[in-house]
Write an enzyme that holds these catalytic residues in place. Structure first.
Site, PDB file in Angstrom:
ATOM      1  N   LYS A 120      39.023  52.079  40.198  1.00 30.07           N
ATOM      2  CA  LYS A 120      38.060  51.048  40.620  1.00 30.07           C
ATOM      3  C   LYS A 120      37.309  51.475  41.881  1.00 30.07           C
ATOM      4  O   LYS A 120      36.311  50.874  42.265  1.00 30.07           O
ATOM      5  CB  LYS A 120      38.777  49.719  40.842  1.00 30.07           C
ATOM      6  CG  LYS A 120      39.391  49.133  39.564  1.00 30.07           C
ATOM      7  CD  LYS A 120      40.151  47.844  39.842  1.00 30.07           C
ATOM      8  CE  LYS A 120      40.939  47.338  38.640  1.00 30.07           C
ATOM      9  NZ  LYS A 120      40.106  46.632  37.653  1.00 30.07           N
ATOM     10  N   LYS A 137      31.703  36.819  36.643  1.00 34.74           N
ATOM     11  CA  LYS A 137      31.784  35.633  37.515  1.00 34.74           C
ATOM     12  C   LYS A 137      30.796  35.761  38.669  1.00 34.74           C
ATOM     13  O   LYS A 137      30.093  34.800  39.019  1.00 34.74           O
ATOM     14  CB  LYS A 137      33.205  35.487  38.083  1.00 34.74           C
ATOM     15  CG  LYS A 137      34.256  35.237  37.028  1.00 34.74           C
ATOM     16  CD  LYS A 137      35.673  35.488  37.557  1.00 34.74           C
ATOM     17  CE  LYS A 137      36.641  35.621  36.386  1.00 34.74           C
ATOM     18  NZ  LYS A 137      37.953  36.153  36.784  1.00 34.74           N
ATOM     19  N   LYS A 175      39.255  42.692  43.347  1.00 34.46           N
ATOM     20  CA  LYS A 175      39.912  43.096  42.100  1.00 34.46           C
ATOM     21  C   LYS A 175      41.194  43.801  42.486  1.00 34.46           C
ATOM     22  O   LYS A 175      41.429  44.030  43.670  1.00 34.46           O
ATOM     23  CB  LYS A 175      39.006  44.036  41.298  1.00 34.46           C
ATOM     24  CG  LYS A 175      38.410  45.171  42.151  1.00 34.46           C
ATOM     25  CD  LYS A 175      37.437  46.047  41.375  1.00 34.46           C
ATOM     26  CE  LYS A 175      36.061  45.459  41.257  1.00 34.46           C
ATOM     27  NZ  LYS A 175      35.693  45.180  39.883  1.00 34.46           N
ATOM     28  N   ARG A 176      42.037  44.169  41.512  1.00 35.33           N
ATOM     29  CA  ARG A 176      43.211  44.938  41.861  1.00 35.33           C
ATOM     30  C   ARG A 176      42.809  46.239  42.531  1.00 35.33           C
ATOM     31  O   ARG A 176      41.715  46.753  42.315  1.00 35.33           O
ATOM     32  CB  ARG A 176      44.038  45.242  40.602  1.00 35.33           C
ATOM     33  CG  ARG A 176      44.845  44.074  40.135  1.00 35.33           C
ATOM     34  CD  ARG A 176      45.863  43.652  41.163  1.00 35.33           C
ATOM     35  NE  ARG A 176      46.981  44.569  41.193  1.00 35.33           N
ATOM     36  CZ  ARG A 176      48.195  44.267  40.743  1.00 35.33           C
ATOM     37  NH1 ARG A 176      48.459  43.078  40.264  1.00 35.33           N
ATOM     38  NH2 ARG A 176      49.167  45.164  40.804  1.00 35.33           N
ATOM     39  N   THR A 193      35.788  41.446  34.489  1.00 34.97           N
ATOM     40  CA  THR A 193      35.385  40.057  34.261  1.00 34.97           C
ATOM     41  C   THR A 193      34.922  39.439  35.581  1.00 34.97           C
ATOM     42  O   THR A 193      34.120  38.513  35.576  1.00 34.97           O
ATOM     43  CB  THR A 193      36.549  39.225  33.676  1.00 34.97           C
ATOM     44  OG1 THR A 193      37.736  39.539  34.398  1.00 34.97           O
ATOM     45  CG2 THR A 193      36.759  39.532  32.210  1.00 34.97           C
ATOM     46  N   HIS A 208      43.025  46.664  25.959  1.00 33.92           N
ATOM     47  CA  HIS A 208      42.365  46.389  27.243  1.00 33.92           C
ATOM     48  C   HIS A 208      42.187  47.608  28.113  1.00 33.92           C
ATOM     49  O   HIS A 208      41.725  47.484  29.252  1.00 33.92           O
ATOM     50  CB  HIS A 208      43.156  45.365  28.050  1.00 33.92           C
ATOM     51  CG  HIS A 208      43.176  44.003  27.452  1.00 33.92           C
ATOM     52  ND1 HIS A 208      42.243  43.044  27.759  1.00 33.92           N
ATOM     53  CD2 HIS A 208      44.016  43.440  26.551  1.00 33.92           C
ATOM     54  CE1 HIS A 208      42.518  41.936  27.085  1.00 33.92           C
ATOM     55  NE2 HIS A 208      43.585  42.160  26.335  1.00 33.92           N
TER      56      HIS A 208
HETATM   57  C1  AZC Z   1      42.055  44.823  32.134  1.00 39.81           C
HETATM   58  C2  AZC Z   1      40.933  45.827  32.219  1.00 39.81           C
HETATM   59  O1  AZC Z   1      41.251  46.794  33.190  1.00 39.81           O
HETATM   60  C3  AZC Z   1      39.649  45.108  32.584  1.00 39.81           C
HETATM   61  O2  AZC Z   1      38.590  46.007  32.564  1.00 39.81           O
HETATM   62  C4  AZC Z   1      39.403  43.993  31.582  1.00 39.81           C
HETATM   63  O3  AZC Z   1      38.303  43.234  31.983  1.00 39.81           O
HETATM   64  C5  AZC Z   1      40.612  43.086  31.493  1.00 39.81           C
HETATM   65  O4  AZC Z   1      41.749  43.831  31.157  1.00 39.81           O
HETATM   66  C6  AZC Z   1      40.441  42.012  30.448  1.00 39.81           C
HETATM   67  O5  AZC Z   1      40.128  42.576  29.216  1.00 39.81           O
HETATM   68  N1  AZC Z   1      43.233  45.493  31.701  1.00 39.81           N
HETATM   69  C7  AZC Z   1      44.410  45.196  32.163  1.00 39.81           C
HETATM   70  O6  AZC Z   1      44.577  44.356  33.034  1.00 39.81           O
HETATM   71  N2  AZC Z   1      45.359  45.923  31.496  1.00 39.81           N
HETATM   72  C8  AZC Z   1      46.654  46.030  31.785  1.00 39.81           C
HETATM   73  C9  AZC Z   1      47.473  46.775  30.813  1.00 39.81           C
HETATM   74  O7  AZC Z   1      47.126  45.571  32.781  1.00 39.81           O
END
Ligand code: AZC
Length: 818
Positions: free
Chosen positions: A560, A666, A554-555, A662, A363
């Site tokens: 970001k 949405k 988002k976080r 994601t 991810h």
């Molecule tokens: C996230 C990615 O940052 C995001 O881009 C992606 O859409 C999502 O996973 C689902 O695939 N990654 C994380 O949250 N990763 C960790 C290690 O926390």
């Protein structure tokens, strides 16, 4: 047996009787004193009786099938509230609403009482939840395995603009009504201790691990209700219980008090979710969580398999284990250990099973998120597993030597063990070597996984590395969160799109239809009003719903680039005050984001946005052109309120850093236009909606790389762009914190003195131009409506049903997807 689906056999009077009964007998509340919360608990308990039955029936049904089963292992499942969603999927929403109405109760108020189960951080956890919904809705046999954290992701509030964290007791005093304890599924898990050799009955020399401590894993099942198909899959969450400390005291003879420490530590295993997103912390307790999760889950998978009288060698044919990032990768040596030590298989037999059972999803490419564990720690905590990892690595090194004879560089790069003073175990390497498939989460990301992260592995294992683009469930992210939009779609197309999102493409035919444009924009306006009312009620800020609602949710993370958004806001503020000719369509900038508690600069960015918001929102000279609001405590239920109200979706990460995103999906589905970089799934969104219906800007991956290779100097941008300079100066000259000088300097410093690691300044001017284009575009409402409709119509690719079909066809190779 009663299957509650489609609401076809729903008996209203019986439901009302059950509800009153539960209220009185289980909650000990008499009706006239019942609060909305009491009704929520009673409703949850009644409904969960239905889903519990469906769950057990589904289990029995799946056991009888000879198809492959998916075991989705994830440390995070960010499921959000279940009650409303389950009602929709059960086909009972309207019926229950009516039954409650007769009792003078409003379902919508009751639903607001549910506290989000926040058992995840962000994208990775929410993806797991969407995937479970799609697995259930497509009637695929699956179990989700996670942890039953006592405290979910922290609650966020602001004190004078700064993030404050508090614990999230999501189960509240009376427990979460949807969960069921499954004592019969209890697993035992060991830690520490040593490995011993012994001769078995037949005189064969074997190894076994003698743990120094054993704990129990208690299973809690949450129902994952398929969309009106009678299927309910378990989301099985493990909770850690420690046994009697006196056993251990005896075991360690002598040091009675000291002997309790491991128990104390172990009793914390499932206390809290680690609040990091895209960042690993390397804490012992975290490794204990990971191993506990894997041992319970693998134990349960084997238990089920063997209970059906199946042979171990058929495991890969009947079970697959999908590893959600590297967090559950310790499951690999665990399965090897069980097969070899407990079930007496040879190394080759066990390895053959493992390499056909595990698949791994990556991810992120961010180096700080790629997990490594100290070899010493693993050897201490899980001595037998460390031996097995060494053996796996030995075989890998032999293979590398065959492929690249004499190439020490390749060996050290690919080795699972990273050499150095403090040797580390690279969990991603272990995952890639063992798994039969490795996937990234968007086309661009998977490409970069091959090109930059694992190019040698791609050579060593051709075709192992692949892509599955992420998706989101249209049940929660359109149907449930945006009922008004759903009903105008259904009016035009029927309701088949809820099950098969590609049908939504039918809306394309209405993109130019003035009447439909009007209907679409009326829905958007109503959703904006709903959000505005909520903001007014909870935060006392009035939002103008004629304004463009510009959303970044988002976080909080430097990559970001919420601070890029902030700089643009500063430029608007500056220009509105200083350029008499300058005018914009009113804009409301909406942020929501949690920062990891230990991530100082992320917290400073939140503070800066809050301080800027305070000044801007109270500056009468702006004539309501500009509002900035940072909503606290971002969570699934808040996203469900914001997303339907968004006009603009901010997806502005540095190219190459956001694996997929994601939220971008949405928001687009709900008719927001993306302003974004060529990163993650933005690239594919652009492909689907077309250049006219998205605002793309900024450096592309290769340009980012080239710029960094040349040596990036952010001062060049600062010195040559007066607009940018003015913005950064405002952060440094205390415009927003006159009473507390220097408070926003860290954000400016990060971008100047500390080198601007995510190239914010390099993309600033292109971003402002794209924002100008947004402003211009919004002024033509009909053309905007068309673009928004096309976003809804053309993003069906991003349904998690499609993602799951890709996994089923290309990775899991399930014979029948339907
Ligand atoms: C996230 C990615 O940052 C995001 O881009 C992606 O859409 C999502 O996973 C689902 O695939 N990654 C994380 O949250 N990763 C960790 C290690 O926390």
């Amino acid at each position: 047996m009663t299957m509650y689906s489609h609401g076809s056999n729903f008996d209203k009077e019986q439901f009302q009787r059950e509800l009153r009964q539960v209220l009185k007998s289980q909650l000990a509340v008499i009706e006239k004193n019942a609060t909305t919360k009491d009704w929520y608990l009673a409703l949850g308990r009644v409904l969960s009786q239905y889903t519990s039955m469906n769950l057990l029936d589904t289990e029995a049904f799946i056991d009888g099938e000879k198809t492959r089963k998916i075991n989705y292992l994830s440390l995070e499942f960010l499921i959000g509230r279940l009650t409303g969603n389950n009602l929709i999927n059960l086909g009972l929403y309207e019926k229950i609403e009516e039954a409650l109405q007769e009792m003078d109760l409003a379902l919508s108020d009751i639903l607001e009482e549910e506290r989000d189960p926040a058992l995840g951080n962000g994208g990775l956890g929410r993806l797991a939840a969407c995937f479970m919904d799609s697995l259930a809705s497509q009637a695929l046999p699956a179990v989700g395995y996670g942890l039953h954290y006592e405290y979910g992701l922290f609650k966020q509030s602001f004190a004078a603009g700064r993030q404050v964290e508090s614990p999230d007791t999501w189960r509240e005093a009376l427990g979460y009504p949807w969960e069921r304890r499954r004592p019969e599924l209890t697993q035992t898990v060991g830690f520490w201790g040593h490995v011993e050799q012994y001769s078995d009955d037949r005189g064969k020399l074997r190894k076994r691990w003698v743990p120094g401590l054993k704990v129990e894993g208690i299973a809690w099942d949450l129902p994952v209700v398929g969309y009106q198909n009678e299927i309910t899959l378990p989301l099985r969450l493990w909770e850690c219980h420690t046994g009697d400390p006196f056993d251990l005291a005896r075991f360690n003879e002598g040091d009675f008090v000291g002997a309790q420490y491991p128990v104390l530590e172990a009793s914390n295993i499932t206390k809290v979710l680690y609040p990091n997103d895209n960042h690993e912390q390397g804490k012992t307790l975290r490794l204990m969580q990971q191993y506990f999760h894997c041992a319970c889950s693998v134990g349960d998978i084997l238990r089920r398999h063997l209970a059906l009288g199946r042979e171990l060698k058929t495991l890969p044919k009947l079970e697959t284990i999908q590893l959600n990032d590297t967090h559950p990768v310790i499951a690999i040596p665990e399965l090897m250990r069980l097969l070899i030590d407990d079930h007496d298989l040879s190394w080759d037999e066990a390895w053959d099973i493992c390499t056909r059972t595990f698949a791994y999803t990556n991810h992120t490419l961010l180096p700080e998120a790629l997990e490594t564990w100290s070899e010493g720690l693993i050897a201490h905590l899980l001595p037998r597993h460390m031996e097995i990892i060494f053996d796996i690595n030995h075989e890998l090194m032999v293979k590398v030597q065959q492929q690249w004879p004499g190439d020490i560089g390749k060996m050290s790069k690919l080795s699972i063990i990273q050499e150095g003073d403090h040797r580390q175990v690279r969990m991603a390497n272990l995952a890639v070597v063992t798994s039969y498939a490795v996937n990234g989460v968007a086309a661009l990301h998977s490409d970069l996984v091959k090109r930059d992260l694992f190019p040698e592995f791609d050579k060593l294992y051709p075709r192992k590395l692949t892509n599955v683009t992420n998706g989101v469930t249209p049940r929660r992210w359109i149907k449930a969160c945006n009922p008004a939009l759903s009903s105008i779609i259904t009016e035009k197309l029927g309701d088949g799109w809820i099950r098969e999102l590609s049908e939504i493409e039918g809306l394309k035919a209405f993109a130019d239809d003035k009447e439909f444009q009007q209907a679409f924009m009326t829905v958007k306006k109503a959703n904006k009003q709903k959000l505005a009312d909520w903001v007014e009620e909870h935060h006392g800020i009035t939002l103008n719903t004629d304004a463009i609602f510009d959303v970044q949710i988002k976080r909080l993370h430097e990559y970001k680039r919420q601070h890029l958004n902030l700089l643009h806001i500063l430029s608007l503020y500056h220009r509105l005050l200083n350029e008499p000719e300058f005018d914009i369509h009113p804009r409301v900038f909406i942020f929501a984001a949690k920062a990891a508690p230990g991530y100082a600069i992320a917290k400073d960015i939140i503070y800066a946005i809050n301080r800027v918001a305070e000044t801007v929102n109270n500056d009468q000279r702006l004539n309501d052109k500009l509002k900035v609001i940072f909503l606290p405590d971002y969570r699934v239920s808040l996203a469900e309120l914001i997303i339907p109200a968004a006009d603009i979706s901010e997806q502005i990460s540095t190219a190459g850093k956001e694996a997929s995103g994601t939220g971008n999906m949405k928001l687009a589905m709900n008719g927001a236009l993306t302003i974004g970089t060529m990163d993650g799934a933005n690239v594919e969104i652009r492909e689907e909606v077309g250049d006219d219906n998205i605002f793309i800007f900024g450096l592309k991956v290769d340009e980012v790389k080239a710029l960094q290779a040349r040596g990036y100097d952010s001062f060049i941008y600062y010195d040559s762009d007066p607009q940018l300079k003015a913005c950064l100066n405002m952060l440094q000259d205390d415009t927003f914190t006159p009473e507390r000088p220097g408070e926003l300097i860290s954000v400016a410093r990060n971008l100047l003195d500390y080198g601007d690691p995510y190239l914010v300044l390099a993309d600033f001017s292109a971003y402002c131009d794209a924002q100008c284009a947004v402003d211009k575009s919004y002024r033509d409402q009909s053309s905007w409506a068309k673009k928004a409709i096309l976003n809804t119509a053309l993003t069906s690719k991003f349904s998690s049903d499609r993602s799951i079909q890709d996994y089923a066809n290309n990775i899991w190779r399930l014979s029948s997807v339907r």
